[in-house]
Design a protein around this motif. Structure first.
Motif, PDB file in Angstrom:
ATOM      1  N   ASP A 139       0.821  -1.211   0.000  1.00  0.00           N
ATOM      2  CA  ASP A 139       0.000   0.000   0.000  1.00  0.00           C
ATOM      3  C   ASP A 139       0.855   1.262   0.000  1.00  0.00           C
ATOM      4  O   ASP A 139       0.525   2.257  -0.655  1.00  0.00           O
ATOM      5  N   SER A 140       1.973   1.231   0.728  1.00  0.00           N
ATOM      6  CA  SER A 140       2.815   2.426   0.834  1.00  0.00           C
ATOM      7  C   SER A 140       3.438   2.784  -0.510  1.00  0.00           C
ATOM      8  O   SER A 140       3.444   3.952  -0.913  1.00  0.00           O
ATOM      9  N   THR A 143       0.450   3.874  -3.157  1.00  0.00           N
ATOM     10  CA  THR A 143      -0.098   5.218  -2.919  1.00  0.00           C
ATOM     11  C   THR A 143       0.991   6.280  -3.000  1.00  0.00           C
ATOM     12  O   THR A 143       0.760   7.395  -3.475  1.00  0.00           O
ATOM     13  N   VAL A 365      -1.372  13.653  -0.597  1.00  0.00           N
ATOM     14  CA  VAL A 365      -1.493  12.463   0.250  1.00  0.00           C
ATOM     15  C   VAL A 365      -2.952  12.235   0.614  1.00  0.00           C
ATOM     16  O   VAL A 365      -3.461  11.101   0.553  1.00  0.00           O
ATOM     17  N   PHE A 366      -3.651  13.304   0.961  1.00  0.00           N
ATOM     18  CA  PHE A 366      -5.065  13.175   1.326  1.00  0.00           C
ATOM     19  C   PHE A 366      -5.916  12.801   0.112  1.00  0.00           C
ATOM     20  O   PHE A 366      -6.886  12.048   0.226  1.00  0.00           O
ATOM     21  N   ARG A 369      -5.264   9.166  -0.498  1.00  0.00           N
ATOM     22  CA  ARG A 369      -5.901   8.429   0.608  1.00  0.00           C
ATOM     23  C   ARG A 369      -7.395   8.279   0.341  1.00  0.00           C
ATOM     24  O   ARG A 369      -7.993   7.229   0.609  1.00  0.00           O
ATOM     25  N   LEU A 377      -3.699   6.626   6.593  1.00  0.00           N
ATOM     26  CA  LEU A 377      -3.027   7.851   6.166  1.00  0.00           C
ATOM     27  C   LEU A 377      -1.522   7.771   6.392  1.00  0.00           C
ATOM     28  O   LEU A 377      -0.725   8.209   5.549  1.00  0.00           O
ATOM     29  N   VAL A 380       0.338   6.028   3.649  1.00  0.00           N
ATOM     30  CA  VAL A 380       0.564   6.858   2.465  1.00  0.00           C
ATOM     31  C   VAL A 380       1.732   7.810   2.704  1.00  0.00           C
ATOM     32  O   VAL A 380       2.599   7.988   1.836  1.00  0.00           O
TER      33      VAL A 380
END
Length: 415
Positions: A139-140, A143, A365-366, A369, A377, A380
């Protein structure tokens, strides 16, 4: 109160209004108008409000913004962005971290036609994130690559940041567009290196053709940036219609999004044009320049202070807000120390883009997310960390070797 004291109160009021969630354009408008009224009287303040508002919205160069925004919106609703991503995957998909690398390439390509750091991860994220999740990417990394790739939208032409910087400093939009090309390619390569370390060309041809015509036309001197924006928008609309990908409802959505974005930027420009005369009357730029000179840091020491100021502000403010508030104050200081204004525009935009993925705000980032759904969060933010490090490396290279930014504009337009 002295003009300097009035200015300090005005700056404090500006930040207070933004903390209270007042739109930055209206915060600047209020501070600029009432500050100028305090120092020069109501009649003068009213005159500034009228003349600066008219000159801002009648600026011919600002036509670049709605045209390129429309180009990007039509490309998105017509589904052309998927072709860019597929082509990027065909080029680099077989390498280590190929899907994430394709995401960065796709973001860079889409940013070229949209010029938006927010629209890019929204559009490409919907395509790329499900694919990376299906193939088992963390995921890291998934994103992080999308959020970081989206930052290229503020640097690669047609960048709304460069347009706004040019309007605020009276510099050439064309020179700034050309100055952003090599730094953007440098950051794109560094992003892909970061991915590597921790041809479906036909489907991409429509948008790639628009990129070549619009940006290539500027490079060859066939047309101006304003004309290029109109040509690009017309081409992508024509292609979407001929391929039967653009219904009236989709076109209406693209136009409404374009109007919303353009109105926001035009209002910010009006606010900045009203705020700047207030700053000029208070002599704050000259006072700040003298203060920085008296510290004895020298040219590059002062530049470091300015960059660190941008980094700190970037943790709490969005990019356009930072640009319109700081450039009128910082720009005279930059000129005083003999730095090239085009080069500084590139440096400022890169630092502002770093703020797009820096805690605690990190707008991109948001955005990612929100697309990713169940990804925490902090995951990310962890994913964008390697890309933030590579942006710092890229910024250091551009500061050490200014020709990275200046080679193309100096070759095209002369020194």
């Amino acid at each position: 109160m002295t003009p300097f004291a009035v200015c300090l109160v005005g700056i404090a009021g500006l930040f207070a209004l933004m903390i209270l969630r007042t739109p930055v354009a209206f915060a600047m408008l209020c501070v600029g108008f009432f500050g100028y009224w305090t120092l020069e009287g109501f009649r003068s303040a009213g005159g500034v409000l009228l003349t600066e508002s008219y000159s801002a919205v009648s600026n011919y160069n600002l036509i670049v913004v709605p045209m390129f925004v429309l180009l990007g919106n039509v490309s998105s609703v017509a589904g052309f962005s998927r072709g860019l991503y597929d082509a990027a995957f065909a080029w680099v998909g077989r390498f280590r971290g190929g899907l994430a690398s394709a995401s960065v390439l796709g973001c860079a390509a889409f940013a070229t036609v949209s010029g938006s750091s927010v629209a890019t991860p929204v559009t490409l994220g919907k395509v790329a994130l499900p694919e990376m999740k299906r193939l088992g990417y963390s995921d890291s990394l998934a994103t992080g690559s999308i959020a970081a790739g989206g930052t290229l939208g503020f640097l690669i032409p047609p960048s709304t940041g460069f347009v706004l910087y040019a309007i605020l400093t009276q510099e050439s939009i064309g020179r700034l567009f050309m100055a952003g090309i090599l730094p953007d390619l440098l950051l794109m390569v560094l992003f892909m290196v970061a991915i590597w370390t921790v041809p479906l060309l036909g489907q991409a041809a429509p948008l790639l053709g628009v990129i070549v015509v619009s940006i290539g036309g500027i490079h060859l001197g066939v047309f101006t940036p304003v004309e290029a924006s109109g040509v690009g928008a017309a081409l992508v609309i024509f292609m979407a219609i001929t391929k039967r990908r653009l219904t009236f409802a989709l076109f209406r959505t693209a136009v409404l999004e374009t109007l919303s974005t353009s109105a926001m930027l035009y209002t910010i420009v009006i606010g900045a044009n009203v705020l700047n005369p207030f700053f000029a009357v208070t002599q704050i730029p000259a006072t700040l320049g003298e203060g920085l000179s008296s510290l004895g840091f020298g040219a590059y020491g002062t530049l470091l202070v300015i960059i660190l100021t941008y980094v700190v502000l970037g943790m709490f403010m969005d990019g356009l807000s930072m640009l319109v508030i700081t450039v009128p104050v910082m720009f005279p200081v930059i000129l005083q120390f003999g730095f090239d204004p085009i080069w500084f525009g590139v440096v400022a935009v890169i630092v502002i883009e770093m703020g797009m993925i820096t805690p605690p705000v990190g707008l991109n980032v948001f955005v990612v997310r929100g697309i990713a759904g169940d990804v925490p969060l902090m995951t990310v933010f962890g994913g964008v960390t390697p890309f933030l490090i590579t942006m710092i490396v890229g910024l250091a290279l551009i500061v050490a070797f200014p020709q990275i930014a200046l080679l193309i504009p100096n070759t095209m337009f002369g020194n």
